[in-house]
Motif scaffolding. Sequence first.
Motif, PDB file in Angstrom:
ATOM      1  N   SER A 190       1.249  -1.521  -0.014  1.00 19.53           N
ATOM      2  CA  SER A 190      -0.031   0.151   0.029  1.00 19.53           C
ATOM      3  C   SER A 190       1.103   0.880  -0.107  1.00 19.53           C
ATOM      4  O   SER A 190       1.614   0.859   1.292  1.00 19.53           O
ATOM      5  CB  SER A 190      -1.097   0.099   0.712  1.00 19.53           C
ATOM      6  N   GLU A 191       0.474   2.586  -1.132  1.00 17.84           N
ATOM      7  CA  GLU A 191       1.903   3.334  -1.537  1.00 17.84           C
ATOM      8  C   GLU A 191       1.355   4.689   0.067  1.00 17.84           C
ATOM      9  O   GLU A 191      -0.080   4.516   0.025  1.00 17.84           O
ATOM     10  CB  GLU A 191       1.270   3.213  -2.314  1.00 17.84           C
ATOM     11  N   LEU A 192       2.847   5.195   0.015  1.00 18.60           N
ATOM     12  CA  LEU A 192       3.005   5.869   1.124  1.00 18.60           C
ATOM     13  C   LEU A 192       2.814   7.241   0.341  1.00 18.60           C
ATOM     14  O   LEU A 192       3.609   7.438  -0.536  1.00 18.60           O
ATOM     15  CB  LEU A 192       4.038   5.561   1.794  1.00 18.60           C
ATOM     16  N   THR A 193       2.129   7.895   0.724  1.00 17.21           N
ATOM     17  CA  THR A 193       1.378   9.119  -0.020  1.00 17.21           C
ATOM     18  C   THR A 193       1.232  10.596   0.775  1.00 17.21           C
ATOM     19  O   THR A 193       1.201  11.262   0.844  1.00 17.21           O
ATOM     20  CB  THR A 193      -0.032   8.868  -0.817  1.00 17.21           C
ATOM     21  N   ASP A 194       2.287  10.641   2.171  1.00 12.35           N
ATOM     22  CA  ASP A 194       3.065  11.666   2.707  1.00 12.35           C
ATOM     23  C   ASP A 194       4.278  12.128   2.280  1.00 12.35           C
ATOM     24  O   ASP A 194       5.037  11.414   2.705  1.00 12.35           O
ATOM     25  CB  ASP A 194       3.025  11.463   4.092  1.00 12.35           C
ATOM     26  N   GLY A 195       4.066  13.373   1.968  1.00 13.41           N
ATOM     27  CA  GLY A 195       6.051  13.491   1.077  1.00 13.41           C
ATOM     28  C   GLY A 195       7.298  14.137   2.247  1.00 13.41           C
ATOM     29  O   GLY A 195       8.148  13.831   2.057  1.00 13.41           O
ATOM     30  N   ALA A 196       5.868  14.473   3.144  1.00 13.62           N
ATOM     31  CA  ALA A 196       7.273  14.763   4.547  1.00 13.62           C
ATOM     32  C   ALA A 196       7.419  13.305   4.723  1.00 13.62           C
ATOM     33  O   ALA A 196       9.099  13.260   5.330  1.00 13.62           O
ATOM     34  CB  ALA A 196       6.459  15.126   5.201  1.00 13.62           C
ATOM     35  N   GLU A 197       6.868  12.324   5.117  1.00 14.12           N
ATOM     36  CA  GLU A 197       7.318  11.411   5.597  1.00 14.12           C
ATOM     37  C   GLU A 197       8.395  10.829   4.556  1.00 14.12           C
ATOM     38  O   GLU A 197       9.149   9.923   5.181  1.00 14.12           O
ATOM     39  CB  GLU A 197       6.144   9.874   5.919  1.00 14.12           C
ATOM     40  N   GLN A 198       8.041  10.071   3.426  1.00 13.64           N
ATOM     41  CA  GLN A 198       8.667  10.165   2.594  1.00 13.64           C
ATOM     42  C   GLN A 198      10.144  10.378   2.325  1.00 13.64           C
ATOM     43  O   GLN A 198      11.098   9.788   2.100  1.00 13.64           O
ATOM     44  CB  GLN A 198       7.812   9.982   1.144  1.00 13.64           C
ATOM     45  N   ARG A 199      10.179  11.847   2.886  1.00 10.93           N
ATOM     46  CA  ARG A 199      11.516  12.442   2.440  1.00 10.93           C
ATOM     47  C   ARG A 199      12.645  12.336   3.897  1.00 10.93           C
ATOM     48  O   ARG A 199      13.436  12.020   3.206  1.00 10.93           O
ATOM     49  CB  ARG A 199      10.960  14.216   2.326  1.00 10.93           C
TER      50      ARG A 199
END
Length: 352
Positions: free
Chosen positions: A277-286
């Motif tokens: 299931s894809e992570l869509t939180d840009g800050a967390e992904q960074r």
Amino acid sequence: MSGAGGARWWEPERHAARRANLAARARIARAVRDWFGAQGFVEVETPALQVSPGLEPHLHAFATALGGPGDAAAVPRYLHTSPEFTMKKLLAAGERRIFQLTHVFRDRERGPTHHPEFTMLEWYRADADYRTLFSDCADILGAALVAGGRGAFSWQGREAQLRGPIERLSVAEAFARATGIDLLATAPDPARPDRARLAAAAKRVGIRTDAADTWDDIFFRILLERIEPTLGSPTPTVLYDYPSSMAALARPSAADPRLSERCELYVCGLELANGWSELTDGAEQRRRFAADRARRRAIYGEAYPVDEDFLAALARMPPAAGMALGFDRLVMVALGAASIEDVLWAPVDGGG
């Protein structure tokens, strides 16, 4: 690629010995495309040249440079290790169900189940989670088996059949079943897993560890030596709910913060596919990208760049699930081939 006596892959006798596998490969590719078409997916094509090839610490990419017009300076680019970043940008653009069969490139990987240039089957569903991928995998396996013309998958003397539902097994259940280790007890806090406790458990089941090993290192050693050989036979297995540190692009589990919604498909002890299931939180992904880059720099002395365009796209990307499946490995197990090069039309010359 040379056989006995140094035969080259293109010599007629050598090619003829592989010709039945190659014809079956083409049938399997058609069957896969037909299945996706029937499910309402659109086949897409994305560029192999990318700003970032992917940031997993142990992936090694092929680097090149993209020259500009006239006297413009060339800019560094990489051959993608997966089309993931660009396909997610297409989800952000408004696509709902997409797939592609594409060549991807990974350096320092060659052997019976690895090749530096190979074919990836990758697909994404908007407004879906990783459990939808379980059913997708079962259907794709069935289509491949029928198209390959055999009654069962096989590899290294093991068989797997599709006479009922494929096995669904959590990572924690797999550890307990194969080793008796209570995996989650060694990671009560996902930010600070108990390395010493997992090392002691590994020692009890005969797994060697080194003082420099992290919790993740020990996890992978147990997985590779004790868990993976038990999976995918007599029926294919989907392994799911990985520790959060093992899924840099996956959404955290709503049920347990120690886990992420990641899954892998195994057939006859061989890993075929990896999805989440894809992570869509840009800050967390960074934040996760920064951690992976730091780890890679510590191990290899260099790190690949971040695709800022990808991070921007996450803000508009819908909830989604995606899976990457090694198509050559799928063909291997569907045909009972011993090596990945037995099912390639032509291998990369040199190095093997």
